[in-house]
Scaffold this active site. Structure first.
Site, short mmCIF file in Angstrom:
data_model
loop_
_atom_site.label_atom_id
_atom_site.label_comp_id
_atom_site.label_asym_id
_atom_site.label_seq_id
_atom_site.Cartn_x
_atom_site.Cartn_y
_atom_site.Cartn_z
N ASP A 144 10.44 -6.06 8.64
CA ASP A 144 10.04 -7.50 7.02
C ASP A 144 10.01 -6.98 6.15
O ASP A 144 10.11 -6.25 5.09
CB ASP A 144 8.42 -7.28 7.84
CG ASP A 144 7.75 -8.00 5.96
OD1 ASP A 144 8.74 -8.94 5.66
OD2 ASP A 144 6.65 -8.21 5.39
N HIS A 166 -1.77 -3.74 5.96
CA HIS A 166 -1.31 -3.33 7.39
C HIS A 166 -0.17 -2.22 8.06
O HIS A 166 0.07 -1.52 7.02
CB HIS A 166 -0.52 -4.59 7.96
CG HIS A 166 0.70 -5.53 7.43
ND1 HIS A 166 0.32 -6.10 5.86
CD2 HIS A 166 1.58 -4.95 6.77
CE1 HIS A 166 1.69 -6.38 5.72
NE2 HIS A 166 2.03 -5.46 5.99
N GLN A 207 3.09 -7.05 12.59
CA GLN A 207 2.02 -6.15 11.22
C GLN A 207 0.19 -6.59 11.28
O GLN A 207 0.24 -6.94 11.54
CB GLN A 207 2.47 -7.12 9.81
CG GLN A 207 4.04 -6.64 9.90
CD GLN A 207 4.89 -6.94 8.15
OE1 GLN A 207 4.39 -7.95 7.84
NE2 GLN A 207 4.77 -6.67 7.37
N ARG A 258 3.32 1.82 -5.52
CA ARG A 258 3.05 0.20 -5.48
C ARG A 258 2.75 -0.05 -4.21
O ARG A 258 2.93 -0.16 -2.99
CB ARG A 258 4.76 -0.20 -5.29
CG ARG A 258 4.58 -1.60 -5.23
CD ARG A 258 6.18 -2.38 -4.88
NE ARG A 258 6.50 -3.71 -4.71
CZ ARG A 258 5.57 -4.62 -3.49
NH1 ARG A 258 5.72 -3.99 -2.74
NH2 ARG A 258 5.60 -5.51 -3.83
N ASP A 265 1.24 -1.89 -1.99
CA ASP A 265 1.41 -3.48 -1.64
C ASP A 265 0.98 -4.56 -0.49
O ASP A 265 -0.46 -4.08 0.11
CB ASP A 265 2.33 -3.45 -0.24
CG ASP A 265 3.18 -4.59 0.15
OD1 ASP A 265 4.38 -5.37 -0.23
OD2 ASP A 265 3.08 -5.49 1.62
N GLU A 299 0.03 -4.82 -5.97
CA GLU A 299 1.08 -6.01 -5.91
C GLU A 299 0.61 -7.79 -5.58
O GLU A 299 -0.49 -6.92 -3.87
CB GLU A 299 1.69 -5.49 -4.38
CG GLU A 299 3.31 -6.58 -4.22
CD GLU A 299 2.99 -7.87 -3.58
OE1 GLU A 299 4.20 -8.80 -3.01
OE2 GLU A 299 1.86 -7.71 -3.01
N HIS A 315 12.39 -8.51 -4.60
CA HIS A 315 13.76 -9.05 -4.08
C HIS A 315 12.35 -10.41 -3.43
O HIS A 315 13.42 -10.61 -1.94
CB HIS A 315 13.08 -7.20 -2.90
CG HIS A 315 11.58 -7.36 -2.58
ND1 HIS A 315 10.42 -7.41 -3.68
CD2 HIS A 315 10.24 -7.38 -1.14
CE1 HIS A 315 9.39 -7.12 -2.52
NE2 HIS A 315 9.42 -7.15 -1.65
N ARG A 336 15.31 -14.06 2.70
CA ARG A 336 15.27 -13.58 1.20
C ARG A 336 16.17 -12.55 1.15
O ARG A 336 16.61 -11.77 -0.39
CB ARG A 336 14.00 -12.94 1.08
CG ARG A 336 12.67 -13.91 1.45
CD ARG A 336 11.56 -13.24 1.61
NE ARG A 336 11.30 -13.17 1.81
CZ ARG A 336 10.25 -12.18 3.07
NH1 ARG A 336 9.29 -12.29 1.94
NH2 ARG A 336 9.94 -11.45 4.09
#
Length: 651
Positions: free
Chosen positions: A147, A190, A258, A288, A290, A332, A402, A528
């Site tokens: 991921d 996770h 995850q 950061r 997540d 985030e 991203h 992505r």
């Protein structure tokens, strides 16, 4: 197991400030004095949320004792230069809110190949004016599909394909010497299923099974599933995975690999605090955090944005503020406007939660207004849902990152605009930015279409979505100029809105979509990667010698950043007041500084627009001088003229 709110608080233990046992780490009396002062400073901010979350847990007393021992130990290990940085930032606690701060975000392998090679490109970052350097996921991921690095196998080692923890320390030290801060990703919701904790859980270790959400049957998962949404419906449907090898159902919100952490277990909190401090002691200035919106689970909800999440984030910040005060937290949380602001602290969490959060609504509304040439929704959303200033916190402002673009446009907000429909507008935007809408200038892709709800998200680089890819292919010089101006308008918007502007790698030179991602097996299923191209250093190193759209973009972005840094009103400590300009093609706001107010106006169309001088004077404009170009603005007949995709900063 289920995580439910506690109904009673225990009496606060009164011995938290007493000395620990004789097993304390060795340190100077001055360091111990600093620790004790910071412990007392943060004690309420730490213990109040911990008691709400874990107060009835049988391990609460032991947990708080273990936590203080851990904080003291990590403080004792903290390098001297970082302790000095702690003092500097204690004296200047709003350092990250300064108009001097400008962020630059990249995947290390796509930027420089190896972590240590980042040092070879610092001149580019310094020329641009960037001083907040965000390394996209660089901790050791699981092998294969991870991921994009967010499936972490080991929080304490660097991805071996990128380098080592010693490399990280060397790079962060060099960045600090140049006045640059380092941001590192830390996934809180996770771990990878290959993480050491998960491996022990697979083998039946009850302690580590309790680190995750594991169930013997699918009875409880089915109950939860009734109110959950699917994050990746195309390639990871559902929220739970059954593992025949150890006969358990595991909560897997994002991907099968995850595993969601069980934050109702205090041991998970302790583990994560220790990991945070380890990264801080290696030189991380910003973490950061997540996927924070998903950290707490509650039956009958979508298990996002629960109140306990905000308690957890406050407690995490308070803990690191004791043993690594120079560190700040960035949340985030890509959520609706109503749910976003609380991540920067409201109510009892005001000034105590995340220091930074992504302003995804500013990003969404930029693209929405650009496609529709209509700023009414943007003006409504940003004025109705967001405070003008936030205590001890600010936004990370950005146009692309991203990740995909999810069209966070609610029925309620759309209803406030005549003739707007939320489903219809979301469909229009998904079509427009995939190039399916007639007359669209954009080139992009559809990401994760949900067949049940019809919702779709979009992938694409800044330049390609803004029209540069199509314009270059057509050779249409006017279209190229308009695309460049759309890009520069976006950068001027995030530089002035309030917060830390975050530039994604390659946007400063107009990198286009990379369609070769399909040739990489681990990327092919995830478009992505279309907007995660490798840095083109051949272009970046020839910018001063060329007259190309890429050079125009770079020089324009560089100029915007340099001008931002001269304007104290752009500090995030000053309010951002959204303006009602009475022109649906224009968006504006006022930045009220101590010495001057700057009115920022943006034209979201390819047609020149005008604003009356009298209207601007009523807003406080006294000098019709553009702080961005450092030149008088064009005006005649009592009107100021805003060029196609123009941007002006008026004092």
């Amino acid at each position: 197991m289920t995580a439910e709110p506690m109904t009673q608080k225990p009496i606060r233990q009164t011995n938290q400030s007493k000395a620990l046992s004789n097993n304390e780490p060795e340190m100077s009396s001055g360091d111990r004095r600093l620790f004790d002062l910071r412990w007392q400073r943060s004690l309420d901010d730490l213990m109040d949320p911990l008691m709400r979350i874990y107060g009835q847990h049988p391990r609460f007393a032991a947990m708080t004792s273990d936590l203080k021992k851990m904080l003291l130990s990590r403080w004792a290990e903290r390098p001297a230069d970082l302790k000095d940085l702690d003092l500097q930032r204690d004296l200047n606690p709003d350092w990250f809110q300064s108009e001097q701060m400008v962020g630059y975000v990249f995947y290390i392998d796509r930027f420089s190949g190896r972590l240590i090679k980042v040092l070879d490109h610092l001149d580019h970052l310094m020329a641009l004016g960037a001083n907040y350097i965000h390394f996209m996921p660089c901790l050791e991921p699981r092998p294969g599909d991870s991921d994009g690095g967010y499936s972490v196998k080991n929080y304490r080692t660097i991805n071996p394909e990128l380098g080592t923890m010693a490399d990280l320390e060397k790079v962060t030290t060099e960045l600090r010497s140049r006045g640059m801060s380092t941001c590192i990703d830390l996934v809180l919701n996770h771990t990878a299923k290959e993480h050491e904790w998960a491996e022990k859980a697979k083998k039946g270790d009850k302690k580590y099974q309790d680190y995750y959400w594991m169930f013997d049957t699918d009875e409880v998962p089915k109950l939860y599933e009734q109110s959950l949404v699917e994050i990746f419906p195309a390639n990871a449907p559902g929220n739970f995975t059954y593992y025949p090898a150890f006969k358990k159902w595991v909560w897997t919100t994002f991907n099968e690999h995850q595993w969601d952490l069980n934050w109702s277990n205090p041991d998970v909190f302790l583990e994560i605090v220790d990991i945070m401090l380890n990264l801080a002691n290696k030189g991380a200035d910003v973490l950061r955090l997540d996927a924070v919106a998903f950290m707490w689970k509650r039956m009958g909800t979508n298990c996002q944005n629960q109140s306990e999440v905000h308690d957890l984030l406050q407690a995490l910040r308070a803990a690191t503020r004791i043993a690594a005060p120079a560190l700040v937290h960035k949340a985030e949380a890509i959520v609706s406007p109503r749910d976003l602001v609380p991540y920067l602290g409201v109510g009892r969490h005001t000034g105590r939660e995340a220091n930074l959060a992504y302003h995804n609504n500013l990003m969404v509304q930029y693209w929405s207004s650009l496609a529709s040439r209509d700023t009414r929704l943007m003006t409504h959303v940003l004025s109705a849902h967001f405070p003008e200033v936030i205590r001890n916190a600010c936004w990370g402002t950005y146009i692309r990152c991203h990740d995909d673009i999810g069209w966070a446009i609610t029925d309620e907000d759309a209803a406030a605009i005549p003739h707007f429909s939320a489903p219809g507008h979301r469909k229009f935007l998904a079509d427009f930015y995939s190039g399916r809408f007639a007359g669209s200038f954009a080139r992009g892709g559809i990401f994760q279409e949900n067949a049940l709800t019809g919702d779709r998200r979009n992938s694409g680089s800044f330049a390609s979505l803004a029209g540069l890819e199509e314009a270059l292919e057509s050779g249409d010089q006017k279209a190229i100029t308009l695309a460049v101006d759309r890009i520069l308008m976006g950068h001027a918007l995030i530089a002035s809105f309030g917060g830390v502007p975050l530039l994604y790698m390659g946007d400063e030179i107009g990198l286009l979509n990379d369609y070769g991602f399909v040739d990489e097996p681990s990327h092919a299923h995830d478009n992505r990667w279309m907007h995660r191209p490798a840095m083109d250093w051949s272009v970046a190193k020839s910018l001063d010698k060329s007259q190309t759209p890429q050079a125009w973009i770079f020089q324009g972005v560089k100029h915007i950043i340099a001008r931002r840094k001269t304007l104290a009103a752009f500090s995030a400590t000053h309010p951002t007041r959204i303006l009602q300009l009475g022109n649906s093609r224009l968006f504006g706001f006022a930045r009220a500084g101590d010495a001057e107010t700057i009115v920022c106006i943006f034209n979201f169309s390819e047609v020149p627009q005008a604003v009356s001088e009298s209207q601007l004077r009523a807003l406080g404009v006294s000098l019709f001088h553009d702080r961005l170009t450092d030149a008088p603005v064009p005006r005649d007949g009592g009107f100021v003229h805003i060029l196609p995709y123009g941007r002006v900063w008026l004092a």
